[in-house]
Scaffold this active site. Structure first.
Site, PDB file in Angstrom:
ATOM      1  N   HIS A  60       0.812  -1.241   0.107  1.00  0.00           N
ATOM      2  CA  HIS A  60       0.009   0.063   0.172  1.00  0.00           C
ATOM      3  C   HIS A  60       0.838   1.188  -0.072  1.00  0.00           C
ATOM      4  O   HIS A  60       0.529   2.285  -0.902  1.00  0.00           O
ATOM      5  CB  HIS A  60      -0.718   0.080   1.199  1.00  0.00           C
ATOM      6  CG  HIS A  60      -1.984  -0.950   1.402  1.00  0.00           C
ATOM      7  ND1 HIS A  60      -2.126  -1.956   2.595  1.00  0.00           N
ATOM      8  CD2 HIS A  60      -2.682  -1.275   0.533  1.00  0.00           C
ATOM      9  CE1 HIS A  60      -3.110  -2.580   2.544  1.00  0.00           C
ATOM     10  NE2 HIS A  60      -3.588  -2.188   1.172  1.00  0.00           N
ATOM     11  N   LYS A  70     -18.401  -5.383   8.759  1.00  0.00           N
ATOM     12  CA  LYS A  70     -17.071  -6.140   8.934  1.00  0.00           C
ATOM     13  C   LYS A  70     -16.300  -5.589  10.158  1.00  0.00           C
ATOM     14  O   LYS A  70     -16.325  -4.336  10.198  1.00  0.00           O
ATOM     15  CB  LYS A  70     -16.232  -5.970   7.853  1.00  0.00           C
ATOM     16  CG  LYS A  70     -16.284  -6.872   6.544  1.00  0.00           C
ATOM     17  CD  LYS A  70     -15.215  -6.607   5.586  1.00  0.00           C
ATOM     18  CE  LYS A  70     -15.401  -7.548   4.609  1.00  0.00           C
ATOM     19  NZ  LYS A  70     -14.147  -7.551   3.551  1.00  0.00           N
ATOM     20  N   ARG A  90      -1.828  -6.070  -8.228  1.00  0.00           N
ATOM     21  CA  ARG A  90      -0.889  -7.185  -7.844  1.00  0.00           C
ATOM     22  C   ARG A  90      -0.550  -8.261  -9.014  1.00  0.00           C
ATOM     23  O   ARG A  90       0.362  -8.744  -9.111  1.00  0.00           O
ATOM     24  CB  ARG A  90      -1.280  -7.704  -6.387  1.00  0.00           C
ATOM     25  CG  ARG A  90      -1.133  -7.005  -5.166  1.00  0.00           C
ATOM     26  CD  ARG A  90      -1.822  -7.524  -4.252  1.00  0.00           C
ATOM     27  NE  ARG A  90      -3.179  -7.756  -4.479  1.00  0.00           N
ATOM     28  CZ  ARG A  90      -4.177  -7.880  -3.406  1.00  0.00           C
ATOM     29  NH1 ARG A  90      -3.484  -8.278  -2.274  1.00  0.00           N
ATOM     30  NH2 ARG A  90      -5.270  -8.335  -3.685  1.00  0.00           N
ATOM     31  N   SER A 133      -3.406  -7.233   3.064  1.00  0.00           N
ATOM     32  CA  SER A 133      -3.493  -7.233   4.779  1.00  0.00           C
ATOM     33  C   SER A 133      -3.903  -8.550   5.271  1.00  0.00           C
ATOM     34  O   SER A 133      -3.601  -8.786   6.282  1.00  0.00           O
ATOM     35  CB  SER A 133      -4.460  -6.082   4.969  1.00  0.00           C
ATOM     36  OG  SER A 133      -3.992  -4.715   4.241  1.00  0.00           O
TER      37      SER A 133
END
Length: 159
Positions: free
Chosen positions: A17, A41, A90, A127
């Site tokens: 990040h 969440k 990614r 993460s």
């Protein structure tokens, strides 16, 4: 003034990040890091903790602002006159989803999305993976900034 936003949950922020944010900060006059609030969440870190950590690790970039957001990212952009979203990719698997989001965002308000290929060093990093490895006692110190590693270690000792 050229503005862009780097959105995400950043639970926690990783070196991947940080690489994207740092690169965006060289391309834009002002870069907002928008920390997504998802009430459905439960993150490892509270929103305020994430914001504090991100501010710590981006303090060397004078043009980076960190704020929380809830709702549509395009509304965040509209309220701050931000015409561009910067997203790191990614792998090819990221592209399919991110392209759909970019097309939707552009269709809603005309905001553009710029895709930045992730530094190969961080191409596997997320993460979720960092949290999982750290929870099992694995060394993630090379995957997150030192302040984040300290916070992660303290948090996981509590649980």
């Amino acid at each position: 003034m050229r503005r862009a936003v780097c959105p995400g949950s950043f639970d926690p922020i990783t070196n991947g990040h940080l690489d994207i944010i740092s690169r965006a900060s060289r391309l834009y006059d002002e870069v907002y890091v928008a920390v997504m609030i998802n009430k459905s969440k439960r993150g490892l870190f509270e929103i305020d903790e994430r914001i504090d950590l991100i501010r710590q690790v981006t303090s060397e970039y004078a043009n980076v602002r960190v704020e929380a957001f809830h709702g549509l990212l395009v509304d965040f952009c509209k309220e701050r006159d931000i015409p561009a979203i910067v997203k790191g990719l990614r792998a090819v698997s990221d592209f399919d989803y991110e392209l759909q989001m970019a097309q939707m965002n552009n269709g809603l308000t005309g905001v553009e999305t710029l895709f930045v290929p992730t530094n190969p060093t961080y191409s596997f990093l997320s993460s979720s993976l960092v949290k999982e490895v750290a929870a099992w006692g694995g060394d993630v110190s090379h995957l997150v900034p030192p302040a984040v590693h300290d916070a992660l270690t303290r948090r996981l000792r509590k649980d």
